[in-house]
Motif scaffolding. Structure first.
Motif, PDB file in Angstrom:
ATOM      1  N   LEU A 284       0.859  -0.939   0.195  1.00 43.14           N
ATOM      2  CA  LEU A 284       0.079   0.071   0.287  1.00 43.14           C
ATOM      3  C   LEU A 284       1.055   1.114   0.215  1.00 43.14           C
ATOM      4  N   PRO A 285       0.677   2.247  -0.121  1.00 47.86           N
ATOM      5  CA  PRO A 285       1.074   3.455  -0.134  1.00 47.86           C
ATOM      6  C   PRO A 285       1.175   4.306   1.021  1.00 47.86           C
ATOM      7  N   GLY A 286       2.535   4.350   1.040  1.00 49.35           N
ATOM      8  CA  GLY A 286       3.466   4.828   2.351  1.00 49.35           C
ATOM      9  C   GLY A 286       3.441   3.716   3.578  1.00 49.35           C
ATOM     10  N   PRO A 287       4.587   3.988   4.552  1.00 47.95           N
ATOM     11  CA  PRO A 287       4.824   2.445   5.501  1.00 47.95           C
ATOM     12  C   PRO A 287       3.862   2.558   6.712  1.00 47.95           C
ATOM     13  N   PRO A 288       3.170   2.304   6.940  1.00 50.01           N
ATOM     14  CA  PRO A 288       2.466   1.680   8.040  1.00 50.01           C
ATOM     15  C   PRO A 288       2.866   2.481   9.166  1.00 50.01           C
ATOM     16  N   THR A 289       2.686   2.966  10.398  1.00 49.80           N
ATOM     17  CA  THR A 289       3.018   3.377  11.059  1.00 49.80           C
ATOM     18  C   THR A 289       2.221   2.643  12.529  1.00 49.80           C
ATOM     19  N   VAL A 290       2.919   2.902  13.891  1.00 49.52           N
ATOM     20  CA  VAL A 290       2.823   1.923  14.979  1.00 49.52           C
ATOM     21  C   VAL A 290       0.977   2.100  15.094  1.00 49.52           C
ATOM     22  N   ASP A 291       0.720   3.643  15.645  1.00 53.25           N
ATOM     23  CA  ASP A 291      -0.801   3.962  15.318  1.00 53.25           C
ATOM     24  C   ASP A 291      -1.182   3.109  14.700  1.00 53.25           C
ATOM     25  N   ASP A 292      -0.788   2.426  13.360  1.00 48.63           N
ATOM     26  CA  ASP A 292      -1.407   2.024  12.121  1.00 48.63           C
ATOM     27  C   ASP A 292      -1.551   0.449  12.692  1.00 48.63           C
ATOM     28  N   LEU A 293      -0.795  -0.001  13.415  1.00 47.85           N
ATOM     29  CA  LEU A 293      -0.452  -1.463  13.691  1.00 47.85           C
ATOM     30  C   LEU A 293      -1.632  -1.803  15.238  1.00 47.85           C
ATOM     31  N   ALA A 294      -1.831  -0.595  15.719  1.00 45.20           N
ATOM     32  CA  ALA A 294      -2.163  -1.104  17.080  1.00 45.20           C
ATOM     33  C   ALA A 294      -3.746  -0.515  16.691  1.00 45.20           C
ATOM     34  N   TYR A 295      -4.466  -0.114  15.283  1.00 44.69           N
ATOM     35  CA  TYR A 295      -5.789   0.074  15.034  1.00 44.69           C
ATOM     36  C   TYR A 295      -5.953  -0.631  14.470  1.00 44.69           C
ATOM     37  N   HIS A 296      -5.373  -1.801  13.659  1.00 41.74           N
ATOM     38  CA  HIS A 296      -5.235  -3.117  13.272  1.00 41.74           C
ATOM     39  C   HIS A 296      -5.291  -4.255  13.982  1.00 41.74           C
ATOM     40  N   VAL A 297      -4.859  -3.732  15.287  1.00 39.76           N
ATOM     41  CA  VAL A 297      -5.340  -4.997  16.797  1.00 39.76           C
ATOM     42  C   VAL A 297      -7.142  -5.095  16.985  1.00 39.76           C
ATOM     43  N   SER A 298      -6.899  -3.872  16.641  1.00 41.04           N
ATOM     44  CA  SER A 298      -8.637  -3.740  17.440  1.00 41.04           C
ATOM     45  C   SER A 298      -9.781  -4.129  16.289  1.00 41.04           C
ATOM     46  N   THR A 299      -9.272  -4.353  15.129  1.00 44.14           N
ATOM     47  CA  THR A 299      -9.778  -4.967  14.128  1.00 44.14           C
ATOM     48  C   THR A 299      -9.629  -6.538  14.285  1.00 44.14           C
ATOM     49  N   MET A 300      -9.232  -7.587  14.515  1.00 45.19           N
ATOM     50  CA  MET A 300      -9.442  -8.742  15.129  1.00 45.19           C
ATOM     51  C   MET A 300     -10.474  -8.859  16.638  1.00 45.19           C
ATOM     52  N   PHE A 301     -10.982  -9.761  16.072  1.00 46.34           N
ATOM     53  CA  PHE A 301     -12.274 -10.407  16.740  1.00 46.34           C
ATOM     54  C   PHE A 301     -12.350 -11.882  17.599  1.00 46.34           C
ATOM     55  N   PRO A 302     -10.506 -12.651  18.143  1.00 36.90           N
ATOM     56  CA  PRO A 302     -11.315 -14.066  17.965  1.00 36.90           C
ATOM     57  C   PRO A 302     -11.998 -13.675  19.739  1.00 36.90           C
ATOM     58  N   PRO A 303     -12.376 -15.165  20.113  1.00 40.15           N
ATOM     59  CA  PRO A 303     -12.885 -15.389  21.041  1.00 40.15           C
ATOM     60  C   PRO A 303     -11.778 -14.829  22.013  1.00 40.15           C
ATOM     61  N   VAL A 304     -10.755 -14.699  23.111  1.00 40.05           N
ATOM     62  CA  VAL A 304      -9.860 -13.954  23.429  1.00 40.05           C
ATOM     63  C   VAL A 304      -8.685 -12.999  23.346  1.00 40.05           C
ATOM     64  N   ARG A 305      -8.739 -11.905  23.345  1.00 37.43           N
ATOM     65  CA  ARG A 305      -8.246 -11.237  23.098  1.00 37.43           C
ATOM     66  C   ARG A 305      -7.274 -10.005  23.395  1.00 37.43           C
ATOM     67  N   PRO A 306      -5.584 -10.793  23.313  1.00 36.54           N
ATOM     68  CA  PRO A 306      -5.038 -10.327  24.633  1.00 36.54           C
ATOM     69  C   PRO A 306      -4.672  -8.632  23.989  1.00 36.54           C
ATOM     70  N   HIS A 307      -4.615  -8.025  23.882  1.00 36.59           N
ATOM     71  CA  HIS A 307      -5.166  -6.092  24.248  1.00 36.59           C
ATOM     72  C   HIS A 307      -4.364  -5.439  25.239  1.00 36.59           C
ATOM     73  N   GLY A 308      -3.238  -6.042  25.854  1.00 38.53           N
ATOM     74  CA  GLY A 308      -2.464  -5.184  27.252  1.00 38.53           C
ATOM     75  C   GLY A 308      -2.977  -6.255  28.455  1.00 38.53           C
ATOM     76  N   TYR A 309      -4.313  -6.170  28.174  1.00 36.75           N
ATOM     77  CA  TYR A 309      -4.813  -7.324  29.025  1.00 36.75           C
ATOM     78  C   TYR A 309      -5.497  -9.019  28.198  1.00 36.75           C
ATOM     79  N   LEU A 310      -6.171  -9.500  29.086  1.00 37.60           N
ATOM     80  CA  LEU A 310      -6.876 -11.171  28.585  1.00 37.60           C
ATOM     81  C   LEU A 310      -8.404 -10.413  28.084  1.00 37.60           C
ATOM     82  N   GLU A 311      -8.488  -9.438  26.978  1.00 33.99           N
ATOM     83  CA  GLU A 311     -10.411  -9.343  27.192  1.00 33.99           C
ATOM     84  C   GLU A 311     -10.776 -10.855  26.362  1.00 33.99           C
ATOM     85  N   VAL A 312     -11.327 -11.663  27.272  1.00 31.61           N
ATOM     86  CA  VAL A 312     -11.999 -12.587  27.414  1.00 31.61           C
ATOM     87  C   VAL A 312     -13.618 -12.553  26.818  1.00 31.61           C
TER      88      VAL A 312
END
Length: 413
Positions: A284-312
């Motif tokens: 994609l145009p332009g390299p991703p930033t740390v903030d882009d990666l953090a946002y991508h993590v927010s689009t993950m929806f597994p039954p348990v999501r590690p997000h600095g803590y364990l989100e059941v």
């Protein structure tokens, strides 16, 4: 989103990521923050209905009027977005489901009191507008329909559409009970991760509460979880139980296709199948930033999501105050290293039975047998949660009713 260690709003991190190694290191360190297991948070979601006719579609203006200064800015862009009286922020899911994210507490009793205060305030706000909270993990009355018009949710709906109906169902017709637990000290991370993940099928079955969708029975005990698991396995399927969950999660995050990429316009679509690793490699145009990666993590929806803590994330929302029983049970089962190890051992035979749990609930014999032993272990550990005697007795009674169901339903399958 409950934040266990930092309840402030962080500034976006605009540092450009150089390569996969750097990106994986960031995910592993940020998503698995080590520390003594001390805090518990909870997020409660509900569908919203008209009191006089729960089948009537929800209107965005009506909901905005009901929520007034508490309305999130995804619904009212210039809203002051006040927190509820005990401090819980109020957010909305794409179909108009309301969600409160209680501030994490070291005391489970204080967490319960705060949530009760904020739920009461929310119920009163809605009641004044003729609205009520739903009591199921899926909307049993209406077909899925997106209420929020945001670039993120529009991109999500378009990305999920080719997969089938489960994407829009998950977005617009489901409501979950989410429990947030500290990751723990470095030497306990693998066992705590194994425990919350392997508990999934057992607790899904024990607290399944979504057998109807859009006016008809589905044949599934947890239609909500069925929809989530069917959306996009790379994004919403269970994570592996491994000795190094942080490294495994980091690899998974980078190899998951992007759901959307934020931009200045209203279209955040991204070419299908493009992963975050592809973006790092120049897709994609332009390299991703740390903030882009953090946002991508927010689009993950597994039954348990590690997000600095364990989100059941695998539990259906519960009717009334029924949410306290699974939260207290999880807290009890994770209260001591020896109990955590027992959980892993007990649940290992059924740790992969996610679909049978969603389909049959406690009518699945293998799960029912394990559930009985897990619930007994949790009841024994309830005093370790610090809850008062009367609360422990009430929750014990609730869990014993689940035990009875495990014995009767599991014996009939």
């Amino acid at each position: 989103m409950t934040v266990l260690r930092d309840t402030g709003i962080a500034e976006p991190d605009r540092r450009r990521l150089r390569d996969r190694v750097e990106a994986e290191a960031y995910v592993a360190s940020v998503c698995f923050k080590h520390g003594p297991p001390r805090l518990t948070g909870v997020e409660l979601e509900w569908t919203v209905h008209h009191h006089d006719d729960p089948r009537r579609p929800l209107d965005a203006h009506h909901l905005a009027t009901a929520l007034a200064p508490y309305a999130p800015r995804t619904l009212v862009p210039d809203s002051p977005q006040l927190s509820l009286p005990a401090g819980s922020p109020l957010t909305l899911e794409p179909g108009g489901q309301v969600e409160i994210s209680a501030l994490p507490q070291a005391s489970l009793a204080e967490l319960f009191d705060n949530v009760a205060t904020d739920v009461e305030a929310l119920v009163e706000l809605l009641a004044a507008a003729g609205l009520v909270l739903g009591q199921r993990g899926t909307d049993p009355y209406r077909a899925p329909r997106r209420l929020l018009e945001t670039p993120r949710y529009a991109a999500m709906e378009r990305a999920f559409r080719p997969i089938g109906p489960h994407g829009v169902t998950m977005m617009c017709s489901t409501a979950a009970l989410q429990v947030c637990l500290d990751v723990g000290e470095p030497h306990t991370v693998a066992s705590r991760w194994a425990a919350v993940c392997s508990l999934g099928p057992v607790l899904v079955a024990a607290f399944a509460n979504s057998p109807h969708l859009g006016g008809r029975p589905t044949g599934w005990a947890s239609t909500r979880l069925r929809s989530v698991l069917a959306v996009d396995p790379a994004r919403s399927g269970p994570s592996a139980i491994t000795a190094d969950p942080a490294a495994d999660w980091a690899r998974r995050v980078l190899d998951t296709p992007l759901l959307c990429v934020r931009g200045p316009g209203d279209c955040w679509d991204v070419p299908s199948g493009t992963t975050f690793a592809d973006w790092l490699a120049g897709a994609l145009p332009g390299p991703p930033t740390v903030d882009d990666l953090a946002y991508h993590v927010s689009t993950m929806f597994p039954p348990v999501r590690p997000h600095g803590y364990l989100e059941v994330r695998y539990l259906d929302t519960q009717p009334g105050t029924g949410w306290t029983a699974p939260v207290a049970l999880l807290a009890a089962l994770m209260s001591a290293p020896a109990t955590v190890e027992s959980v892993v051992e007990l649940c290992q035979p059924v740790a992969d039975r996610w679909l049978p749990a969603a389909r049959a609930g406690l009518a699945d014999r293998p799960i029912a047998a394990v559930a009985a032993r897990v619930l007994e272990l949790g009841i024994q550990a309830l005093p370790e949660t610090g809850l008062g005697k009367e609360v422990v007795e009430s929750i014990t009674a609730d869990l014993e009713r689940v035990l009875h169901r495990a014995a009767t339903e599991g014996g009939e399958s």
